[in-house]
Design an enzyme around this catalytic site. Structure first.
Site, short mmCIF file in Angstrom:
data_model
loop_
_atom_site.label_atom_id
_atom_site.label_comp_id
_atom_site.label_asym_id
_atom_site.label_seq_id
_atom_site.Cartn_x
_atom_site.Cartn_y
_atom_site.Cartn_z
N PRO A 2 16.92 64.77 72.68
CA PRO A 2 16.71 63.83 71.58
C PRO A 2 18.05 63.27 71.12
O PRO A 2 19.07 63.97 71.15
CB PRO A 2 16.06 64.70 70.50
CG PRO A 2 16.50 66.08 70.81
CD PRO A 2 16.60 66.15 72.31
N GLU A 3 18.06 62.02 70.72
CA GLU A 3 19.28 61.41 70.21
C GLU A 3 19.18 61.23 68.71
O GLU A 3 18.19 61.63 68.09
CB GLU A 3 19.54 60.09 70.95
CG GLU A 3 19.75 60.31 72.45
CD GLU A 3 20.48 59.16 73.12
OE1 GLU A 3 21.38 58.57 72.50
OE2 GLU A 3 20.14 58.85 74.28
N LYS A 61 23.75 64.55 66.06
CA LYS A 61 22.51 65.13 66.57
C LYS A 61 22.33 66.58 66.13
O LYS A 61 21.40 67.25 66.56
CB LYS A 61 22.48 65.01 68.10
CG LYS A 61 22.41 63.57 68.57
CD LYS A 61 22.36 63.44 70.07
CE LYS A 61 23.73 63.57 70.70
NZ LYS A 61 23.72 63.30 72.16
N ARG A 283 24.48 61.55 85.23
CA ARG A 283 23.44 60.71 84.66
C ARG A 283 23.55 59.30 85.25
O ARG A 283 24.13 59.12 86.32
CB ARG A 283 23.58 60.68 83.13
CG ARG A 283 23.26 62.02 82.48
CD ARG A 283 23.57 62.03 81.01
NE ARG A 283 25.00 62.10 80.76
CZ ARG A 283 25.54 62.20 79.55
NH1 ARG A 283 24.77 62.22 78.48
NH2 ARG A 283 26.84 62.28 79.40
#
Length: 307
Positions: A2-3, A61, A283
């Site tokens: 989650p960001e 975060k 990524r």
């Protein structure tokens, strides 16, 4: 992972349903959910029971609940507020449920509240967890944070975020701008998705060097990061599967509004050129080859880019 917008959605839900409530009982059902709390599950249960949740806070975060001083546990000195630090990991969910609701398949921690509801930590992939930590003063302002988050910089959504100070820091570095945006000690809360989206909005390629970008361009990038995360927050966060939900079990839908991330070979919403996907560490990065031209080595070394 989650960001920032997803974490903020969860924080707001906790603020609405949990803050002001007393924790009456705690059950830890999976040891990995408390592996970051070194004294162990029984100590965490003992320290949480009887506490009042006084605030739900976030930096970047990092998410935590502030607990009133209460009675000291085995690993805690008397007096002072504590933080229940929540690591969501890749699939962690903080769910507020009535006590009569069926248990979720991956329910790792159950916390009963004096409202009659339960705060449940559900984590399919078991990368997340809870830990209790002392609150310490921040080096960049009047507030306090868990000691485990003391190194984390402020994020663009923070009302005390100092954009010009971050620009100065970026100008002193010699690194690719996307790498710098992901450095949580420089500016927090920007993950892979929103870095790509902010750079696209600012028309800057992620491989450009920070010390070769002008201050106006760097300010434009940070403003774009703020704006894209504000847009995501308005829509409830970015959800790519059923693993991200807020405390009411509702998914976000900002993924439908992403401009470049995950859109390889699809037309750029601004110019129509096919979006390009490139490897970035372990990524991917997504950018428009026309709107965000990659730096040429000779040009990148010759001087400041942008006005």
């Amino acid at each position: 992972m989650p960001e920032l917008p997803e974490v903020e959605v969860v924080r707001r839900g906790l603020e609405k349903f949990v803050v002001g409530r007393t924790i009456t009982d705690v059950e830890v059902n999976h040891p990995r959910a408390v592996r970051r709390h070194v004294p162990g599950a029984r100590d965490l249960e003992a320290q949480l029971t009887g506490r009042v949740v006084t605030a739900a806070r976030r930096r970047g975060k990092f998410l935590w609940l502030v607990l009133d001083g209460g009675e000291p546990g085995d690993s805690e000195p008397a007096g002072g507020d504590l933080a229940l630090v929540v690591h969501l990991g890749m699939s962690g969910q903080m769910l507020v449920q009535p006590s009569t609701a069926p248990d979720e398949k991956h329910l790792h921690i159950r916390t009963r509240l004096d409202s009659g509801d339960e705060l449940r930590f559900v984590d399919q992939r078991t990368f997340g967890g809870w830990a209790i930590a002392p609150l310490v003063p921040t080096p960049d302002g009047p507030d306090t944070v868990p000691d485990s988050a003391a190194h984390i910089a402020r994020d663009p959504m923070d009302e005390l975020f100092d954009r010009d100070a971050v620009v100065d820091t970026l100008r002193r570095k010699h690194t690719e701008i996307k790498r710098a945006l992901l450095d949580q000690t420089v500016v927090s809360g920007i993950g892979n998705i929103y870095a790509d989206e902010a750079l696209w909005r600012a028309k800057v390629h992620g491989a450009r060097l920070t010390d070769r970008l002008s201050r106006p361009v760097l300010r434009r990038i940070l403003d774009a990061a703020h704006d894209v995360m504000a847009d995501a927050l308005h829509q409830g966060g970015t959800s790519f599967d059923a693993l991200y939900v807020n405390v009411n079990g509702e998914s976000g839908y900002f993924d439908r509004s992403l401009s470049v991330y995950g859109r390889a070979d699809r037309p750029c919403p601004r110019c129509g050129a096919p979006i390009r996907r490139q490897k970035f560490t372990n990524r991917s990065s997504f950018s428009c080859p026309r709107c965000q031209p990659a730096p040429r080595p000779a040009a990148a070394a010759s001087g400041t880019i942008g006005t």
